[in-house]
Scaffold this motif. Structure first.
Motif, mmCIF file in Angstrom:
data_model
loop_
_atom_site.group_PDB
_atom_site.id
_atom_site.type_symbol
_atom_site.label_atom_id
_atom_site.label_comp_id
_atom_site.label_asym_id
_atom_site.label_seq_id
_atom_site.Cartn_x
_atom_site.Cartn_y
_atom_site.Cartn_z
ATOM 1 N N ALA A 24 0.821 -1.205 0.000
ATOM 2 C CA ALA A 24 0.000 0.000 0.000
ATOM 3 C C ALA A 24 0.852 1.251 0.000
ATOM 4 O O ALA A 24 0.515 2.253 -0.618
ATOM 5 C CB ALA A 24 -0.900 -0.004 1.220
ATOM 6 N N LEU A 25 1.992 1.164 0.669
ATOM 7 C CA LEU A 25 2.826 2.351 0.792
ATOM 8 C C LEU A 25 3.333 2.829 -0.545
ATOM 9 O O LEU A 25 3.520 4.014 -0.758
ATOM 10 C CB LEU A 25 4.010 2.061 1.707
ATOM 11 N N SER A 26 3.547 1.874 -1.448
ATOM 12 C CA SER A 26 4.049 2.287 -2.751
ATOM 13 C C SER A 26 3.083 3.282 -3.363
ATOM 14 O O SER A 26 3.413 4.058 -4.237
ATOM 15 C CB SER A 26 4.207 1.069 -3.658
ATOM 16 N N LEU A 27 1.865 3.274 -2.866
ATOM 17 C CA LEU A 27 0.874 4.169 -3.434
ATOM 18 C C LEU A 27 0.537 5.326 -2.528
ATOM 19 O O LEU A 27 0.053 6.364 -2.959
ATOM 20 C CB LEU A 27 -0.400 3.376 -3.696
ATOM 21 N N ALA A 28 0.733 5.142 -1.262
ATOM 22 C CA ALA A 28 0.278 6.150 -0.312
ATOM 23 C C ALA A 28 1.132 7.398 -0.433
ATOM 24 O O ALA A 28 2.151 7.545 0.209
ATOM 25 C CB ALA A 28 0.336 5.594 1.089
ATOM 26 N N THR A 47 -6.941 3.845 2.735
ATOM 27 C CA THR A 47 -6.249 2.589 2.440
ATOM 28 C C THR A 47 -4.998 2.449 3.293
ATOM 29 O O THR A 47 -4.746 1.404 3.883
ATOM 30 C CB THR A 47 -5.884 2.537 0.949
ATOM 31 N N ALA A 48 -4.235 3.536 3.385
ATOM 32 C CA ALA A 48 -3.024 3.502 4.204
ATOM 33 C C ALA A 48 -3.387 3.310 5.671
ATOM 34 O O ALA A 48 -2.736 2.536 6.385
ATOM 35 C CB ALA A 48 -2.226 4.787 4.008
ATOM 36 N N LEU A 49 -4.446 3.980 6.119
ATOM 37 C CA LEU A 49 -4.869 3.841 7.519
ATOM 38 C C LEU A 49 -5.241 2.391 7.820
ATOM 39 O O LEU A 49 -4.880 1.840 8.858
ATOM 40 C CB LEU A 49 -6.045 4.774 7.810
ATOM 41 N N GLN A 50 -5.974 1.773 6.893
ATOM 42 C CA GLN A 50 -6.381 0.380 7.075
ATOM 43 C C GLN A 50 -5.177 -0.539 7.239
ATOM 44 O O GLN A 50 -5.137 -1.371 8.140
ATOM 45 C CB GLN A 50 -7.193 -0.091 5.868
ATOM 46 N N THR A 51 -4.211 -0.373 6.348
ATOM 47 C CA THR A 51 -3.040 -1.252 6.422
ATOM 48 C C THR A 51 -2.285 -1.016 7.725
ATOM 49 O O THR A 51 -1.780 -1.951 8.323
ATOM 50 C CB THR A 51 -2.090 -1.022 5.237
ATOM 51 N N ARG A 52 -2.224 0.242 8.156
ATOM 52 C CA ARG A 52 -1.484 0.512 9.389
ATOM 53 C C ARG A 52 -2.225 -0.003 10.612
ATOM 54 O O ARG A 52 -1.608 -0.495 11.556
ATOM 55 C CB ARG A 52 -1.237 2.015 9.526
ATOM 56 N N LEU A 53 -3.538 0.112 10.590
ATOM 57 C CA LEU A 53 -4.307 -0.432 11.706
ATOM 58 C C LEU A 53 -4.121 -1.945 11.775
ATOM 59 O O LEU A 53 -3.964 -2.521 12.846
ATOM 60 C CB LEU A 53 -5.796 -0.103 11.533
ATOM 61 N N ALA A 54 -4.122 -2.581 10.590
ATOM 62 C CA ALA A 54 -3.958 -4.027 10.545
ATOM 63 C C ALA A 54 -2.591 -4.423 11.083
ATOM 64 O O ALA A 54 -2.449 -5.416 11.788
ATOM 65 C CB ALA A 54 -4.138 -4.537 9.125
ATOM 66 N N GLY A 55 -1.570 -3.626 10.765
ATOM 67 C CA GLY A 55 -0.229 -3.953 11.198
ATOM 68 C C GLY A 55 0.100 -3.409 12.572
ATOM 69 O O GLY A 55 1.066 -3.820 13.197
ATOM 70 N N GLY A 56 -0.692 -2.459 13.030
ATOM 71 C CA GLY A 56 -0.434 -1.854 14.331
ATOM 72 C C GLY A 56 0.803 -0.986 14.354
ATOM 73 O O GLY A 56 1.394 -0.739 15.396
ATOM 74 N N LYS A 57 1.213 -0.524 13.175
ATOM 75 C CA LYS A 57 2.424 0.299 13.114
ATOM 76 C C LYS A 57 2.231 1.490 12.197
ATOM 77 O O LYS A 57 1.405 1.456 11.290
ATOM 78 C CB LYS A 57 3.586 -0.541 12.585
ATOM 79 N N THR A 61 -5.957 -3.622 -15.775
ATOM 80 C CA THR A 61 -4.989 -4.696 -15.997
ATOM 81 C C THR A 61 -5.046 -5.655 -14.812
ATOM 82 O O THR A 61 -5.712 -5.388 -13.819
ATOM 83 C CB THR A 61 -3.571 -4.123 -16.108
ATOM 84 N N LEU A 62 -4.323 -6.759 -14.926
ATOM 85 C CA LEU A 62 -4.308 -7.729 -13.827
ATOM 86 C C LEU A 62 -3.754 -7.088 -12.554
ATOM 87 O O LEU A 62 -4.230 -7.343 -11.451
ATOM 88 C CB LEU A 62 -3.479 -8.952 -14.216
ATOM 89 N N GLY A 63 -2.732 -6.253 -12.726
ATOM 90 C CA GLY A 63 -2.168 -5.567 -11.564
ATOM 91 C C GLY A 63 -3.205 -4.716 -10.863
ATOM 92 O O GLY A 63 -3.287 -4.684 -9.631
ATOM 93 N N LEU A 64 -4.018 -4.021 -11.650
ATOM 94 C CA LEU A 64 -5.060 -3.179 -11.065
ATOM 95 C C LEU A 64 -6.139 -4.013 -10.400
ATOM 96 O O LEU A 64 -6.661 -3.640 -9.346
ATOM 97 C CB LEU A 64 -5.698 -2.290 -12.138
ATOM 98 N N LEU A 65 -6.473 -5.146 -11.008
ATOM 99 C CA LEU A 65 -7.488 -6.020 -10.418
ATOM 100 C C LEU A 65 -7.015 -6.509 -9.053
ATOM 101 O O LEU A 65 -7.782 -6.520 -8.075
ATOM 102 C CB LEU A 65 -7.770 -7.214 -11.345
ATOM 103 N N LEU A 66 -5.750 -6.868 -8.983
ATOM 104 C CA LEU A 66 -5.157 -7.300 -7.717
ATOM 105 C C LEU A 66 -5.302 -6.193 -6.674
ATOM 106 O O LEU A 66 -5.733 -6.422 -5.543
ATOM 107 C CB LEU A 66 -3.680 -7.624 -7.942
ATOM 108 N N TYR A 67 -4.979 -4.984 -7.101
ATOM 109 C CA TYR A 67 -5.044 -3.856 -6.177
ATOM 110 C C TYR A 67 -6.484 -3.567 -5.762
ATOM 111 O O TYR A 67 -6.768 -3.283 -4.604
ATOM 112 C CB TYR A 67 -4.412 -2.630 -6.834
ATOM 113 N N ASN A 103 -11.570 -3.383 -2.083
ATOM 114 C CA ASN A 103 -12.549 -4.288 -1.488
ATOM 115 C C ASN A 103 -12.024 -4.928 -0.209
ATOM 116 O O ASN A 103 -12.757 -5.593 0.497
ATOM 117 C CB ASN A 103 -12.933 -5.385 -2.487
ATOM 118 N N TYR A 104 -10.744 -4.755 0.066
ATOM 119 C CA TYR A 104 -10.102 -5.275 1.276
ATOM 120 C C TYR A 104 -10.199 -6.789 1.413
ATOM 121 O O TYR A 104 -10.246 -7.320 2.511
ATOM 122 C CB TYR A 104 -10.666 -4.580 2.523
#
Lengths: 437, 316
Positions: free
Chosen positions: A21-25, A88-98, B268-274, B280-281
């Motif tokens: 997620a961070l690659s995007l955040a 999205t970033a908040l979710q991942t951080r909450l999940a990781g607790g960090k 793309t497949l990469g986007l679907l994965l994301y 959708n978590y």
């Protein structure tokens, strides 16, 4: 069968997830991802905040003021532009607790999900003194069933319609905000009817009546106490007549070519404001700041605000404090101060976000506020009245935010691709199924 | 003195042992760091991803996992979005890779001529590659914008209708391919150039004596001379195309970026994965897409090997 796994494994997954997620955040760079929140350094209390969009605390100088009044406090605020990215970033951080901040903003569309799934990760505000001034429905949205208050409300989103006076004049429509409001009083259908007249009579070039069908859809749906979920938490969007009605009217507007086929808050929308490619936009109070900024000085005074056909609440946020925060008590104090009536009134005056504090809403200084940009429209009065029309009960659902986005995309299919409305509805339903299932 | 003798033989033996360990063991010690890092950061995630893909698990509650065996895979197989994403990945891959490599070949050929300031041009051709995906995609997104973008403005200037680059399928895929082509052409050109410079000059001289034109020299000397490099770039581009993600995500922006357009027209497949994982978590479904992508790549390379083997069997 649900099985529980050890926390160390959980942490590894979370770390991997975070890396992804961070690659995007965007906008979270430079922070220390390994620890939670601030701490005490050189005798100073460091409080970190994570926010999105224009929440107004930093922009209107409130954070600075707090630091000045409390010289032992140092506030570090990080603001992401886009809420989707932020969450999205908040979710991942909450999940990781960090990597969490002491104070985290929570958008209304996510409130239910947090209440349902992550109540144990946020601190309780129930015992904080002086926090009984909020609108009851606002407060209830962030309160768990057993009475834990996970955050305090910032703003709410009562609605109006922003319109271009110069375009209305060219189309032979009234321009006075009272008369304009009369045109569509009581029914969103009338708002679309005015659009048909506008399209027929406007000769000034390539100008659409409204920006996006999704704006109209949201405004209508949010006028009902139950939207996508019922109070029991069941998904009812496909049975709820309110949703279907909003969908059909928005589709009418799209099919009649009344929209500029834009996507709100996406590229094209801002230049659309700057170049005046549409004449109206359904505007929750918090959108005024955005319109003023993006439409720019050149359009100052051309825009005005008229009462919306019906009251509704679109958007609004909360501030929560994470349970793990090393400076939890100080952070809670800061949140209580930031959301206190005086501060909410201050933000409203400076940038137009309507207070969620009942007390602030009723104060004369809020009622008197006018907006210079929107031709001195009495926004204190207009939005104050609109806030009273918001249904007293506001049922939230776990995936409200996602479902809203999915519906917006479904309407885009009709607007841009020319998809038939039934087919677009099918597609939307399938996607919602995927997103929540 | 037997005692001393035994101790020296002991020492010698020990020395021999150490020497043997040194000779036989040291290489392993030297390559070990890579494999330790590989195991921790590539192999373990790979295995763990496959484990997740057999569960139903949400991002918000990663500690609650529900065993569903191969349900996620079956569901993916029956999901039209998967086939749509696969199709898009292939079409975007083809319309970005083919022109890209052809243009790189031409560019490398031109750079291979003796000319003034060749170093400048070589460096310049690498600049797009050094630009971050995000920056490049953002700029192109603005260029391709429907109402106020430069490309539609230019089309209008020559009397053509504006194109809705984001909303329509092929324009969107072409626009995304443009970003990919722009970024990678120079990089591939430099690889080709390096290979071309390794071709002995006397082959060209011989060809010239035989009366071969520049074009003939290019097709009969240069291209066969760099064949292995061409194969290498095709492999690299295929992997890159399969993983295409950043360009379409930023091109769409916001919720549209995540789902590859309102109609999934460039998902793309990469986007679907994301989308599965971070919109959708659903981590289980997301991991399933990741594994499907991995298996696809394996499949492609097995097929490629087979074809090559069949071909060499036929020629020999």
């Amino acid at each position: 069968m649900a099985t529980l796994h050890s926390s160390s494994r959980r942490r590894t997954v979370a770390a991997l997830a975070t890396a992804g997620a961070l690659s995007l955040a965007v906008g979270c760079s430079g922070s220390d991802e390994s620890a939670t929140g601030g701490g005490k350094k050189d005798g100073k209390v460091v409080i970190t905040m994570g926010m999105y969009g224009v929440m107004g605390f930093k922009e209107t100088g409130l954070l600075e003021q707090y630091e000045k009044e409390n010289p032992n406090v140092d506030i570090k605020a990080e603001i992401a532009g886009d809420e989707q990215t932020y969450y999205t970033a908040l979710q991942t951080r909450l999940a990781g607790g960090k990597g969490l901040k002491d104070i985290q903003g929570i958008e209304i569309g996510r409130a239910k999900e947090i209440v349902d799934t992550q109540a144990d990760k946020f601190a309780d505000f129930a015992d904080v003194p002086g926090t009984d001034h909020f609108l009851p429905w606002k407060q209830s949205q962030i309160t768990t069933e057993d009475g834990k208050v996970l955050g305090l409300g910032t703003d709410i989103g009562p609605m109006a319609v922003c319109y271009r006076k110069d375009y209305f004049e060219q189309a032979g429509l009234p321009t006075d905000r009272e008369e304009v409001a009369k045109l569509w009083e009581g029914d969103w259908k009338k708002y679309v009817e005015v659009g048909r007249t506008f399209k027929k009579d406007f000769k000034g070039g390539d100008v659409a009546y409204m920006d996006a069908a999704s704006g109209l859809f949201n405004a209508m749906v949010y006028g009902y106490p139950e939207q996508y979920y019922n109070a029991e938490g069941d998904l009812i969007y496909d049975k709820n007549p309110a949703v279907k009605e909003a969908w059909n009217l928005a589709a009418d507007a799209a099919e009649a070519g009344l929209t500029a086929k834009l996507r709100q808050f996406q590229p094209g929308w801002d230049p659309g404001l700057a170049n005046g490619t549409f004449a109206t936009a359904v505007c929750p109070a918090w959108m005024l700041g955005h319109i003023g900024e993006k439409a720019g000085e050149a359009n100052k005074g051309k825009w005005d605000v008229a009462k919306a056909p019906k009251g509704a609440n679109w958007g609004g946020s909360f501030l929560g404090v994470v349970e793990q925060s090393p400076v939890k008590e100080e952070a809670k104090k800061l949140v209580a101060w930031l959301t206190a009536p005086e501060q909410q009134a201050h933000i409203f005056k400076k940038q137009g976000s309507v207070p969620s504090s009942q007390q602030a809403l009723e104060s004369p200084e809020v009622k008197q506020v006018t907006s210079e940009y929107f031709d001195n429209a009495p926004i204190g009065e207009i939005f104050g009245a609109a806030a009273q029309e918001i249904p007293d009960k506001q049922v939230l659902g776990r995936k409200d935010g996602t479902i809203k986005d999915t519906f917006s995309q479904g309407l885009t299919l009709i607007e841009q691709q020319g998809t038939a409305r039934d087919e677009a509805w099918e597609t939307t339903a399938e996607r919602i199924e995927k997103a929540v299932g | 003195m037997p005692a001393v003798a035994t101790s020296t033989t002991h020492a010698r033996r020990r020395g021999a042992l150490l020497h043997r360990i040194d000779v036989k063991g040291a290489p392993y010690a030297f390559v070990a760091p890579f494999f330790v890092v590989f195991a921790a950061f590539s192999f373990y995630p790979l295995v763990y991803t496959s484990w997740i893909s057999l569960h139903r698990v949400e991002l918000a509650t990663l500690d609650v996992m529900e065993w569903v065996a191969f349900d996620n895979y079956v569901e993916l197989w029956n999901d039209s979005r998967f086939w749509n994403a696969l199709g898009n990945t292939i079409t975007i891959g083809v319309i970005s890779t083919v022109p890209q490599l052809l243009m790189a070949l031409g560019l490398a050929h031109l750079l291979n001529y003796r000319m003034r300031g060749s170093l400048f041009f070589r460096v310049a051709s690498l600049v797009p590659y050094a630009t971050s995906v995000g920056a490049a995609a953002l700029v192109f997104t603005m260029l391709f914008e429907r109402d106020f973008g430069m490309i539609n403005w230019a089309l209008g200037a020559v009397g053509l209708d504006p194109v809705d680059w984001e909303a329509d399928k092929w324009p969107a895929q072409i626009a995304i391919s443009t970003i990919v082509i722009w970024r990678w052409t120079g990089y591939n050109a430099l690889l080709y150039l390096a290979a071309m410079q390794a071709i002995p000059a006397d082959r060209y001289e011989a060809a010239a004596i035989d009366g071969a034109s520049r074009w003939k020299q290019f097709t009969h000397v240069t291209v066969p001379g760099i064949r292995s490099t061409i194969v290498f770039t095709i492999v690299l581009s295929t992997i890159g195309a399969t993983q295409l993600f950043g360009e379409p995500l930023i091109f769409g922006q916001g919720p549209n970026g995540v789902s590859g357009g309102a109609d999934n027209q460039y998902q793309t497949l990469g986007l679907l994965l994301y989308e599965e994982g971070w919109k959708n978590y659903q981590m289980g479904r997301s991991a399933t897409v990741a594994w499907a992508m991995f298996l696809l790549l394996v499949l492609v390379f097995v097929a490629q090997r087979l074809i090559r083997r069949l071909r060499s069997a036929r020629t020999s």
